[in-house]
Design a protein around this motif. Structure first.
Motif, PDB file in Angstrom:
ATOM      1  N   UNK A   1       3.743   0.135  36.903  1.00 35.99           N
ATOM      2  CA  UNK A   1       2.599   0.942  37.327  1.00 35.99           C
ATOM      3  C   UNK A   1       1.383   0.060  37.594  1.00 35.99           C
ATOM      4  N   UNK A   2       1.176  -0.936  36.750  1.00 28.99           N
ATOM      5  CA  UNK A   2       0.034  -1.842  36.928  1.00 28.99           C
ATOM      6  C   UNK A   2       0.144  -2.577  38.265  1.00 28.99           C
ATOM      7  N   UNK A   3       1.341  -3.070  38.575  1.00 36.22           N
ATOM      8  CA  UNK A   3       1.535  -3.781  39.841  1.00 36.22           C
ATOM      9  C   UNK A   3       1.386  -2.831  41.027  1.00 36.22           C
ATOM     10  N   UNK A   4       1.915  -1.611  40.899  1.00 37.43           N
ATOM     11  CA  UNK A   4       1.823  -0.640  41.997  1.00 37.43           C
ATOM     12  C   UNK A   4       0.376  -0.279  42.283  1.00 37.43           C
ATOM     13  N   UNK A   5      -0.427  -0.117  41.228  1.00 37.07           N
ATOM     14  CA  UNK A   5      -1.838   0.223  41.442  1.00 37.07           C
ATOM     15  C   UNK A   5      -2.533  -0.879  42.250  1.00 37.07           C
ATOM     16  N   UNK A   6      -2.311  -2.123  41.874  1.00 35.11           N
ATOM     17  CA  UNK A   6      -3.015  -3.199  42.567  1.00 35.11           C
ATOM     18  C   UNK A   6      -2.469  -3.410  43.978  1.00 35.11           C
ATOM     19  N   UNK A   7      -1.201  -3.096  44.203  1.00 34.07           N
ATOM     20  CA  UNK A   7      -0.691  -3.120  45.579  1.00 34.07           C
ATOM     21  C   UNK A   7      -1.389  -2.046  46.415  1.00 34.07           C
ATOM     22  N   UNK A   8      -1.549  -0.851  45.840  1.00 34.35           N
ATOM     23  CA  UNK A   8      -2.239   0.232  46.548  1.00 34.35           C
ATOM     24  C   UNK A   8      -3.683  -0.143  46.831  1.00 34.35           C
ATOM     25  N   UNK A   9      -4.360  -0.689  45.842  1.00 29.50           N
ATOM     26  CA  UNK A   9      -5.757  -1.074  46.015  1.00 29.50           C
ATOM     27  C   UNK A   9      -5.904  -2.135  47.094  1.00 29.50           C
TER      28      UNK A   9
ATOM     29  N   UNK B   1       4.385   9.434  39.053  1.00 31.18           N
ATOM     30  CA  UNK B   1       5.578   9.495  38.210  1.00 31.18           C
ATOM     31  C   UNK B   1       5.400   8.692  36.932  1.00 31.18           C
ATOM     32  N   UNK B   2       4.588   7.655  36.988  1.00 28.50           N
ATOM     33  CA  UNK B   2       4.329   6.820  35.814  1.00 28.50           C
ATOM     34  C   UNK B   2       3.243   7.393  34.918  1.00 28.50           C
TER      35      UNK B   2
ATOM     36  N   UNK C   1     -15.835  10.883  36.696  1.00 26.08           N
ATOM     37  CA  UNK C   1     -14.869  10.526  37.736  1.00 26.08           C
ATOM     38  C   UNK C   1     -14.690   9.009  37.810  1.00 26.08           C
ATOM     39  N   UNK C   2     -15.743   8.237  37.580  1.00 26.20           N
ATOM     40  CA  UNK C   2     -15.607   6.782  37.542  1.00 26.20           C
ATOM     41  C   UNK C   2     -14.799   6.360  36.322  1.00 26.20           C
ATOM     42  N   UNK C   3     -15.086   6.969  35.174  1.00 26.43           N
ATOM     43  CA  UNK C   3     -14.362   6.626  33.955  1.00 26.43           C
ATOM     44  C   UNK C   3     -12.859   6.829  34.131  1.00 26.43           C
ATOM     45  N   UNK C   4     -12.468   7.912  34.788  1.00 25.39           N
ATOM     46  CA  UNK C   4     -11.050   8.176  35.033  1.00 25.39           C
ATOM     47  C   UNK C   4     -10.397   7.039  35.812  1.00 25.39           C
ATOM     48  N   UNK C   5     -11.152   6.424  36.712  1.00 29.20           N
ATOM     49  CA  UNK C   5     -10.587   5.401  37.580  1.00 29.20           C
ATOM     50  C   UNK C   5     -10.449   4.046  36.904  1.00 29.20           C
ATOM     51  N   UNK C   6     -10.969   3.892  35.690  1.00 33.10           N
ATOM     52  CA  UNK C   6     -10.705   2.657  34.944  1.00 33.10           C
ATOM     53  C   UNK C   6      -9.261   2.616  34.456  1.00 33.10           C
ATOM     54  N   UNK C   7      -8.557   3.727  34.582  1.00 34.75           N
ATOM     55  CA  UNK C   7      -7.140   3.771  34.247  1.00 34.75           C
ATOM     56  C   UNK C   7      -6.378   2.685  34.998  1.00 34.75           C
ATOM     57  N   UNK C   8      -6.673   2.537  36.290  1.00 35.10           N
ATOM     58  CA  UNK C   8      -5.993   1.521  37.080  1.00 35.10           C
ATOM     59  C   UNK C   8      -6.582   0.144  36.886  1.00 35.10           C
ATOM     60  N   UNK C   9      -7.909   0.050  36.883  1.00 30.60           N
ATOM     61  CA  UNK C   9      -8.579  -1.248  36.759  1.00 30.60           C
ATOM     62  C   UNK C   9      -8.245  -1.929  35.440  1.00 30.60           C
ATOM     63  N   UNK C  10      -8.206  -1.168  34.350  1.00 33.90           N
ATOM     64  CA  UNK C  10      -7.975  -1.740  33.021  1.00 33.90           C
ATOM     65  C   UNK C  10      -6.582  -1.454  32.479  1.00 33.90           C
ATOM     66  N   UNK C  11      -5.748  -0.797  33.278  1.00 29.86           N
ATOM     67  CA  UNK C  11      -4.373  -0.486  32.884  1.00 29.86           C
ATOM     68  C   UNK C  11      -4.337   0.325  31.591  1.00 29.86           C
TER      69      UNK C  11
END
Length: 337
Positions: free
Chosen positions: A10-18, A96-97, A129-139
């Motif tokens: 999931x961590x790799x997929x997020x950064x590929x999407x970004x 899914x993750x 809404x910003x706090x929610x998005x740290x899910x991807x940035x900070x895994x």
């Protein structure tokens, strides 16, 4: 409050999407990229002709990262449909993750604002809404109890940057909001609005900007809206980062740096401790989680942001200290960084 990490996949997929979303914005250039220098800082524009006129569309602030992305975009020949399908696949994988998603209304609104150029032109998502998005940035695998959904969308931008860019959202932000049935909410200044309320439901969009003197309403020319000026906001939205929303084929936005968000929450928690205790408690909880995570994974960034805030004067130090007095575990973590 703590959070377990997402899987390595999931961590790799997020950064590929970004990465794909960041590069996508550089693929639809109509002319030749040109560099403009203002006050010692460089800004890239897509310069192109429309009839006898030369138009400029803002690309981003000059940096080695932007130069590398422009080169990567030029070299990638994959068809647009294929790139979009690849991003949609990544979004499905993230969902899914267990990545948090957005409801269709909020997701569509974010996508429309991004399409109009709001985040390209300096708009930064702040608040929950910003706090929610740290899910991807900070895994971080965030639970619903940690990110109680809010109908409020807060977007902040620097007034001076908005003036300097010489570019504007298209379609205008007010038109985007009207398309989603938002009307301007009354303010103390007739004919000027910084809050927009959806006619059916409780959704609210607010525009904010840093206050360097008196708080009040300011114009954001690039976005075509007014914004409420607030103290301490300049610290929060300095040097924002990109984030990917896992909605449809992905939506690219800007959010504050997580270390600045964490320290700013300590300040805000004290500011509204007497007026809104529930929001103050949520501010402290979000700060605690981010500080715990950053102290483990990015201690130097956290220490620098903390020292920066403390250096800004006694009122800053007093507010941070007042919140930390109610958070002994977090205070101990910060002291050890």
């Amino acid at each position: 409050m703590s959070a377990a990490p997402h899987s390595a996949l999931a961590h790799a997929a997020y950064h590929d999407l970004l990465r794909s979303l960041r590069d996508e914005g550089l693929r639809d250039l109509r002319g030749t990229p040109s560099l403009v220098t203002r006050n010692g800082r460089g800004y890239w524009y897509d310069s192109f002709r429309v009839g006898a006129d030369v138009r400029k569309r803002y690309i981003g602030e000059d940096s080695p990262d932007l130069a590398a992305r422009m080169e990567r975009a030029r070299a990638d020949r994959a068809p647009a449909d294929q790139r979009r399908r690849d991003r949609s696949r990544l979004v499905r994988l993230l969902r899914a993750e267990g990545f948090l998603g957005l409801d269709p209304t909020t997701g569509s609104l974010m996508a429309a604002l991004a399409g109009a150029g709001v985040f390209r032109l300096g708009g930064t998502v702040v608040g929950t809404h910003a706090f929610r998005l740290y899910e991807g940035e900070l895994n971080l695998r965030l639970g619903l109890d940690q990110v109680a959904q809010t109908d409020d969308l807060d977007i902040a931008s620097f007034e001076r940057l908005s003036l300097a860019l010489e570019d504007a959202a298209a379609p205008p932000v007010q038109q985007v909001l009207a398309d989603f049935d938002f009307d301007p909410a009354p303010s103390i200044e007739p004919g000027r609005a910084w809050r927009w309320r959806q006619t059916a439901g409780n959704a609210l969009v607010e525009f904010l900007t840093p206050a360097f003197d008196q708080e009040g309403l300011r114009d954001l020319p690039a976005l075509g809206v007014q914004a409420q000026a607030l103290r301490h906001l300049n610290y929060l939205i300095a040097e924002p980062i990109h984030a990917a929303i896992p909605y449809r084929s992905g939506v690219l936005v800007q959010i504050p740096r997580p270390e600045r968000f964490a320290i700013h929450k300590l300040i805000v928690a004290d500011r509204r401790r007497d007026q809104d205790r529930l929001k103050s408690a949520k501010d402290r909880a979000q700060a605690a989680l981010l500080i715990e995570t950053l102290a483990r994974d990015r201690p130097d960034d956290l220490a620098e942001a903390h020292e920066d805030a403390l250096s800004r004067g006694p009122r800053w130090r007093d507010r941070i200290a007042a919140s930390l007095a109610r958070m002994p575990d977090t205070a101990a973590i910060l002291a050890a960084v």
